[in-house]
Design a protein around this motif. Structure first.
Motif, short mmCIF file in Angstrom:
data_model
loop_
_atom_site.label_atom_id
_atom_site.label_comp_id
_atom_site.label_asym_id
_atom_site.label_seq_id
_atom_site.Cartn_x
_atom_site.Cartn_y
_atom_site.Cartn_z
N THR A 138 -3.78 -2.73 -5.02
CA THR A 138 -3.04 -2.26 -3.85
C THR A 138 -1.80 -1.48 -4.26
O THR A 138 -1.57 -0.39 -3.75
CB THR A 138 -2.65 -3.46 -2.97
OG1 THR A 138 -3.81 -4.22 -2.72
CG2 THR A 138 -2.06 -3.00 -1.67
N VAL A 139 -1.01 -2.04 -5.17
CA VAL A 139 0.23 -1.33 -5.52
C VAL A 139 -0.05 -0.04 -6.28
O VAL A 139 0.79 0.86 -6.27
CB VAL A 139 1.23 -2.19 -6.32
CG1 VAL A 139 1.76 -3.32 -5.49
CG2 VAL A 139 0.63 -2.71 -7.59
N GLY A 174 -2.20 1.97 -5.30
CA GLY A 174 -2.69 2.91 -4.29
C GLY A 174 -4.20 3.05 -4.31
O GLY A 174 -4.73 4.09 -3.91
N GLY A 219 0.08 5.78 -3.26
CA GLY A 219 0.47 4.41 -3.58
C GLY A 219 1.97 4.34 -3.82
O GLY A 219 2.60 5.36 -4.08
N PRO A 220 2.54 3.14 -3.73
CA PRO A 220 3.99 3.02 -3.88
C PRO A 220 4.46 3.30 -5.30
O PRO A 220 5.65 3.54 -5.51
CB PRO A 220 4.26 1.57 -3.49
CG PRO A 220 2.98 0.86 -3.73
CD PRO A 220 1.89 1.85 -3.47
N LEU A 221 3.56 3.28 -6.25
CA LEU A 221 3.98 3.50 -7.64
C LEU A 221 3.67 4.92 -8.12
O LEU A 221 3.82 5.23 -9.29
CB LEU A 221 3.28 2.50 -8.58
CG LEU A 221 3.37 1.03 -8.23
CD1 LEU A 221 2.75 0.19 -9.33
CD2 LEU A 221 4.80 0.59 -8.01
N GLU A 222 3.21 5.75 -7.17
CA GLU A 222 2.75 7.09 -7.55
C GLU A 222 3.90 7.99 -8.02
O GLU A 222 4.99 7.96 -7.46
CB GLU A 222 2.10 7.74 -6.34
CG GLU A 222 1.11 8.78 -6.71
CD GLU A 222 -0.29 8.31 -6.38
OE1 GLU A 222 -1.09 9.15 -6.01
OE2 GLU A 222 -0.55 7.11 -6.46
N ARG A 225 0.82 -1.21 0.00
CA ARG A 225 0.00 0.00 0.00
C ARG A 225 0.86 1.26 0.00
O ARG A 225 0.33 2.36 -0.05
CB ARG A 225 -0.91 0.02 1.22
CG ARG A 225 -1.93 -1.07 1.20
CD ARG A 225 -2.72 -1.11 2.46
NE ARG A 225 -3.85 -0.21 2.38
CZ ARG A 225 -4.96 -0.36 3.11
NH1 ARG A 225 -5.06 -1.33 3.96
NH2 ARG A 225 -5.94 0.49 2.99
N VAL A 258 6.37 -4.52 -12.27
CA VAL A 258 5.82 -3.83 -11.10
C VAL A 258 6.92 -3.62 -10.05
O VAL A 258 7.05 -2.53 -9.47
CB VAL A 258 4.64 -4.62 -10.49
CG1 VAL A 258 4.15 -3.96 -9.22
CG2 VAL A 258 3.51 -4.74 -11.49
#
Lengths: 272, 221
Positions: free
Chosen positions: B87-88, B90, A197-200, A13, A153
């Motif tokens: 989830t990843v 966000g 989010g971690p990819l933001e 998350r 990812v």
């Protein structure tokens, strides 16, 4: 078990790698939790991968292949890390990242956990195709595709987290404050203070230097880890287990990863 | 019965307890139950090709089981990845609504399928060819999939407004679902039942791969 899952969930998350947590050049990912997580989740994908041998292999040893695949998947990621970690650290320090050795290790383990979690979540799809398919080249292609998605990812996670670690906090803005401002404008939904989010991507562009540093570190890591990982994967074969060959823990040393990929593609197109 | 039909009407119109813009206040199992009932209804119609003996009755029963099985098990296989990708990206806070959208889409697809069932039956009665029956069913499924997509989009629109990444998830879901669904459909054959073959639940060559088959068809091996 529960805390363990919560921790992995928090990592996915983005709560472990939020901009405010990375400011000091530290990465708060406890290894005693995330190292076993990488092993277990990697093993889960390997487990689904190993089904193929049980269902198609006429030689006894399908079960051994299942065990071997389960062990080899996490081994592939972690051994590659063990081999490349010193050089990854040295290059990132040379380029000028603020990450220390321990932080580098934690960050990379975090990226591996994200990678294997995504792979494990694709496991049921792989398992289903394994049960309903006998074509060996197709299974190889599917495994490559699924692991490529998971790897992608993991890579994006690593790149974005690196940027957060290198750049100052203000590039990301404060999510809660910005959300409130949006709600006051009447544009946002109420009761939805969104997480980052971690990819933001950052909301504002990073300073040139930080941007360049993060990208350079990432590129070097990508090339080093990728090349060693591909060859490590080649060394640890067989993962899926060809139906025509007897079980063995490791195959004879021969050729390289890239030649093999080409050969499998031609098999798939030529009828296998 | 009446209540069920009222709820179905609400789903089709997107009002009442199925209003996409409001938080859902209904039992979670409503949508899966709708998928189960309506798709199995179409399955029964689908299996009624060449219904002329008691043995053929089994085909009706098998198809009535297989169509909901196809839809629900495919979803179950894809859900873990859907959760992790959400989830990843966000989007975890909207996960409930995203899963609801997915099932609403399938409920929409099932209702549309069931409504097309009688037409399929008439087609079977008027055109005897097996190939024609296959093509007609493909057309029906395509039409129903379009309807399902419209329902799903209705639920996804507020989510996409909230965060653009939901669009990625929408298309990832569709890709994943189609990829797994095609192979699962292939494994579950026959749905219609050729008159030259005995009625079976699985075909003997069930465990082959649809994509490899198509590839070989194209390349002419």
């Amino acid at each position: 078990m529960r805390t363990w899952l919560t921790q992995v969930d928090d990592l996915l998350r983005g709560r472990k790698t939020g901009p405010e947590l990375l400011t000091e050049g530290r990465v708060e990912l406890p290894l005693r939790l995330f190292l076993p997580a990488a092993v277990v989740l990697g093993a889960l994908y390997g487990f689904f991968m190993g089904w193929y041998a049980i269902l198609t292999n006429e030689h006894p040893g399908g079960w051994m292949q299942l065990i071997a695949s389960t062990v080899k998947m996490p081994a592939l990621f972690l051994l590659t890390l063990a081999v490349t970690l010193p050089s990854l650290y040295v290059f990132s320090a040379l380029i000028g990242g603020r990450l220390g050795f321990s932080a580098t290790l934690r960050l990379l383990i975090g990226a591996i956990v994200v990678n294997v979690t995504v792979a494990a979540s694709l496991g049921p799809i792989l398992g289903f195709f394994t049960v309903s398919t006998t074509s060996y080249p197709f299974m190889i292609a599917l495994n490559v595709a699924l692991l490529a998605i998971a790897g992608f990812v993991g890579m994006v996670f690593l790149l974005r987290t690196l940027r957060r670690a290198v750049a100052p906090l203000l590039a990301y803005g404060d999510p809660v404050v910005e959300e409130r401002a949006q709600t006051e404008d009447g544009a946002g939904e109420t009761d939805h203070t969104r997480e980052i989010g971690p990819l933001e991507r950052p909301t504002r562009p990073l300073p040139r230097r930080a941007h360049w540093q993060a990208r350079a570190i990432f590129s070097v890591w990508f090339v080093l880890y990728g090349l060693v990982g591909a060859q490590m994967g080649w060394l640890l074969r067989p993962f899926v287990g060809s139906p025509d060959l007897e079980f063995s823990w490791l195959r004879q040393r021969e050729g390289s990863f890239f030649l093999a990929l080409l050969r499998h593609l031609s098999d798939l197109l030529g009828g296998g | 019965m009446r209540v069920t039909l009222t709820h179905t009407d609400d789903l089709l119109h997107g009002i009442g307890r199925f209003d996409p813009s409001r938080r859902a206040d209904r039992p979670w199992w409503w949508l899966p139950a709708m998928v189960l009932c309506f798709s199995s209804l179409y399955g029964a119609f689908m299996g009624s090709f060449e219904f002329d003996s008691l043995e053929r009755f089994w085909q009706i029963l098998f198809s009535a089981v297989k169509v909901p099985l196809l839809l629900l098990v495919t979803s179950a296989i894809c859900l873990p990845a859907f959760v992790v990708f959400n989830t990843v990206l966000g989007l975890r806070r909207d996960l409930r609504e995203a899963i609801q959208a997915v099932f609403a889409g399938q409920a929409g697809l099932s209702v549309a399928l069931a409504s097309l069932g009688p037409i399929t039956r008439v087609w079977y009665s008027s055109v005897a060819s097996y190939r024609g029956a296959q093509l007609f069913n493909i057309a029906m499924f395509a039409a129903a999939a379009l309807a399902g997509h419209l329902v799903m989009l209705r639920y996804y629109r507020p989510l996409i407004r909230r965060h653009g990444a939901h669009r990625i998830m929408l298309y990832s879901w569709l890709t994943m679902y189609a990829f797994v669904g095609v192979q699962f459909g292939w494994t579950l054959r026959p749905f219609i039942g050729s008159r030259d073959m005995a009625v079976t639940f699985f075909r003997e060559d069930a465990f082959t791969n649809a994509y490899v088959f198509v590839l070989h068809l194209i390349l002419g091996h």
